[in-house]
Scaffold this active site. Structure first.
Site, PDB file in Angstrom:
ATOM      1  CG  HIS A  24      -0.744  -0.414   2.446  1.00 38.71           C
ATOM      2  ND1 HIS A  24       0.221   0.199   3.168  1.00 38.71           N
ATOM      3  CD2 HIS A  24      -1.263  -1.363   3.235  1.00 38.71           C
ATOM      4  CE1 HIS A  24       0.285  -0.371   4.356  1.00 38.71           C
ATOM      5  NE2 HIS A  24      -0.588  -1.311   4.423  1.00 38.71           N
ATOM      6  CG  HIS A  78      -1.059  -5.061  14.009  1.00 45.22           C
ATOM      7  ND1 HIS A  78      -1.947  -4.019  14.118  1.00 45.22           N
ATOM      8  CD2 HIS A  78      -0.296  -4.802  12.916  1.00 45.22           C
ATOM      9  CE1 HIS A  78      -1.733  -3.171  13.115  1.00 45.22           C
ATOM     10  NE2 HIS A  78      -0.743  -3.631  12.371  1.00 45.22           N
ATOM     11  CD  GLU A  80      -1.760  -2.663   8.278  1.00 42.94           C
ATOM     12  OE1 GLU A  80      -0.926  -2.344   9.135  1.00 42.94           O
ATOM     13  OE2 GLU A  80      -1.860  -2.079   7.174  1.00 42.94           O
ATOM     14  CG  ASP A  82       0.311  -6.856   7.372  1.00 43.23           C
ATOM     15  OD1 ASP A  82      -0.627  -6.393   8.047  1.00 43.23           O
ATOM     16  OD2 ASP A  82       1.478  -6.426   7.463  1.00 43.23           O
ATOM     17  CG  HIS A 145       1.610   0.712  12.389  1.00 39.35           C
ATOM     18  ND1 HIS A 145       1.157   1.236  11.208  1.00 39.35           N
ATOM     19  CD2 HIS A 145       1.403  -0.614  12.295  1.00 39.35           C
ATOM     20  CE1 HIS A 145       0.722   0.262  10.422  1.00 39.35           C
ATOM     21  NE2 HIS A 145       0.872  -0.871  11.071  1.00 39.35           N
ATOM     22  CG  ASP A 164       3.311  -4.091  11.902  1.00 38.33           C
ATOM     23  OD1 ASP A 164       3.639  -5.093  11.248  1.00 38.33           O
ATOM     24  OD2 ASP A 164       2.233  -3.499  11.736  1.00 38.33           O
ATOM     25  CE1 TYR A 191       7.386  -2.828   8.469  1.00 32.95           C
ATOM     26  CE2 TYR A 191       7.518  -1.734  10.597  1.00 32.95           C
ATOM     27  CZ  TYR A 191       6.864  -2.585   9.721  1.00 32.95           C
ATOM     28  OH  TYR A 191       5.693  -3.181  10.088  1.00 32.95           O
ATOM     29  CG  HIS A 224       6.384  -7.139   8.448  1.00 34.59           C
ATOM     30  ND1 HIS A 224       5.655  -7.768   7.462  1.00 34.59           N
ATOM     31  CD2 HIS A 224       5.525  -6.279   9.044  1.00 34.59           C
ATOM     32  CE1 HIS A 224       4.410  -7.313   7.465  1.00 34.59           C
ATOM     33  NE2 HIS A 224       4.305  -6.414   8.429  1.00 34.59           N
TER      34      HIS A 224
END
Ligand code: FEO
Length: 396
Positions: A24, A78, A80, A82, A145, A164, A191, A224
């Site tokens: 994104h 988290h 999100e 992903d 985040h 993250d 990042y 990640h």
């Protein structure tokens, strides 16, 4: 792919996305990974899942260790997608009734993403969950985040599962910090600059809180990229430093150009900065991805932005970079604007205003040159760069 054993009974079971090149709006030139972790104790726990389309790979890896239906609890650090996209499909296999532990905001957010039947169990900051011989402690880390973000700390093994935080969009032959050494730091900084910069003041406070707890940390397992097992202190210290937002004695000149006039100005400005003894480089906004420009901008003391005037306004690529940068709320920076124009010449003034709105300290009035800069104009650009360089030096 096979699971990666991290310690006795602890495995990385996530997926590697070798081919993603745009996350994104963030350029993932080397792909990324969606790390997930399995802890096999008296109870079996899965920490985070993966992007929906990689759910099969997650299940395959888990199956190499245990029957996925034997998993007792799932932790969602988290929301999100992903890391949560695979959650409903995983819970169909694990068992719909099994608990999914998450933060208070995680519960709210997961409810807005997924079916009602998920058995979401809210945990408080500091709450513990016994897995038998091992204990997980949950640490609320709002805005690292998203509002729902939390870390999970495995007390006996001193492993921090950091969602993250401390991650990098990097898929390579290495999985651990001792295999890649310092090369990982640029990815970690990119990042931080693109995803966490905006929250640096909050992260600073959270880090202070976590450091005050004096948790021994042997390993940091982010969602990640590379796992920090040799020197987790290295990335913690880097975050402490990055949160301070203390730029280097350098300048970044970002520009676009239609007929090379603004480009000539950019190069003359860089030459002037060099003459003042300041590290500087030009970046063509159409040739360098916005996320790499932002990474360079993170380090620079001065941001010097050059736009030709197009249709009475800013050139679109610069408008993109400025909008993106503004959202990240940079601090402690100097700014200046320039550009070539044919008539009107509105762009440098508009850039100046945007940088000023971003609270950059504007050290020069916009420098505008009509059409093609001659030698006198290029000398003025060099002087402009040299003066900015002198201010950077003085500001040190
Ligand atoms: Fe990697 Fe905020 O998701």
């Amino acid at each position: 792919m096979i699971p990666q054993k991290l310690a006795e009974g602890i495995y990385e079971v996530g997926a590697i996305d070798w081919n993603v090149r745009d996350f994104h709006g963030y350029s993932t030139d080397l792909g990324t990974t969606y790390n997930a972790y399995l802890i096999v104790d008296e109870k079996i726990a899965l920490i985070d899942t993966v992007k929906k389309e990689f759910t099969g790979r997650l299940l395959e890896k888990i199956s190499r260790i245990v029957d996925p239906s034997k998993i007792d609890v799932v932790i969602s650090n988290h929301t999100e997608m992903d890391h949560s996209g695979g959650l409903p499909a995983i819970m169909e296999v694990v068992g719909r009734e099994k608990p999914v532990y998450c933060s208070k905001m995680g519960r709210k957010n997961l409810r807005r993403h997924f079916p009602d039947w998920l058995n979401l169990q809210e945990v408080a900051d500091g709450q513990e969950l016994s897995l038998g011989k091992r204990t997980l402690q949950f640490l609320e880390t709002r805005m690292i985040h998203w509002p729902d973000s939390m870390f999970s700390y495995l007390k006996e093994d001193q492993i921090l599962f950091s969602s993250d935080g401390f991650g990098q969009h990097y898929a390579g032959p290495e999985r651990f910090d001792d295999e890649i050494d310092d090369a990982v730091m640029w990815h970690a900084k990119k990042y931080f600059a693109n995803i966490l910069w905006l929250y640096a003041p909050l992260i600073q406070k959270l880090l202070e809180k976590v450091l005050a707890m004096d948790l021994p940390i042997k390993m940091i397992c982010p969602d990640h990229g590379i796992i920090w097992r040799r020197d987790p202190g290295k990335i913690i210290n880097a975050y402490v430093q990055w949160c301070k937002q203390q730029p280097e004695e350098s300048a970044l000149v970002v520009y676009d150009t239609m007929w090379h006039s603004t480009e000539s100005m950019a190069e003359a400005i860089v030459a002037g900065l060099w003459e003042a003894g300041v590290k500087a480089q030009p970046m063509h906004a159409r040739n360098v991805h916005r996320s790499d420009i932002v990474t360079a901008a993170f380090d620079a003391k001065a941001l010097v932005i050059g736009s030709p005037t197009l249709n009475n306004g800013i050139f679109p690529t610069l408008a993109d970079v400025l909008t993106y940068l503004k959202g990240l709320r940079p601090k402690n920076k100097l700014g200046a604007a320039f550009g070539s124009y044919g008539w009107g010449g509105e762009a440098p003034k508009a850039v100046h205003e945007i940088l000023s709105d971003m609270d950059l300290e504007m050290v020069e009035e916009p420098l505008r040159i009509q059409f093609v800069p001659d030698q006198e104009a290029l000398d003025a650009c060099r002087d402009f760069g040299r003066r900015i360089g002198q201010i950077i030096k003085k500001d040190k």
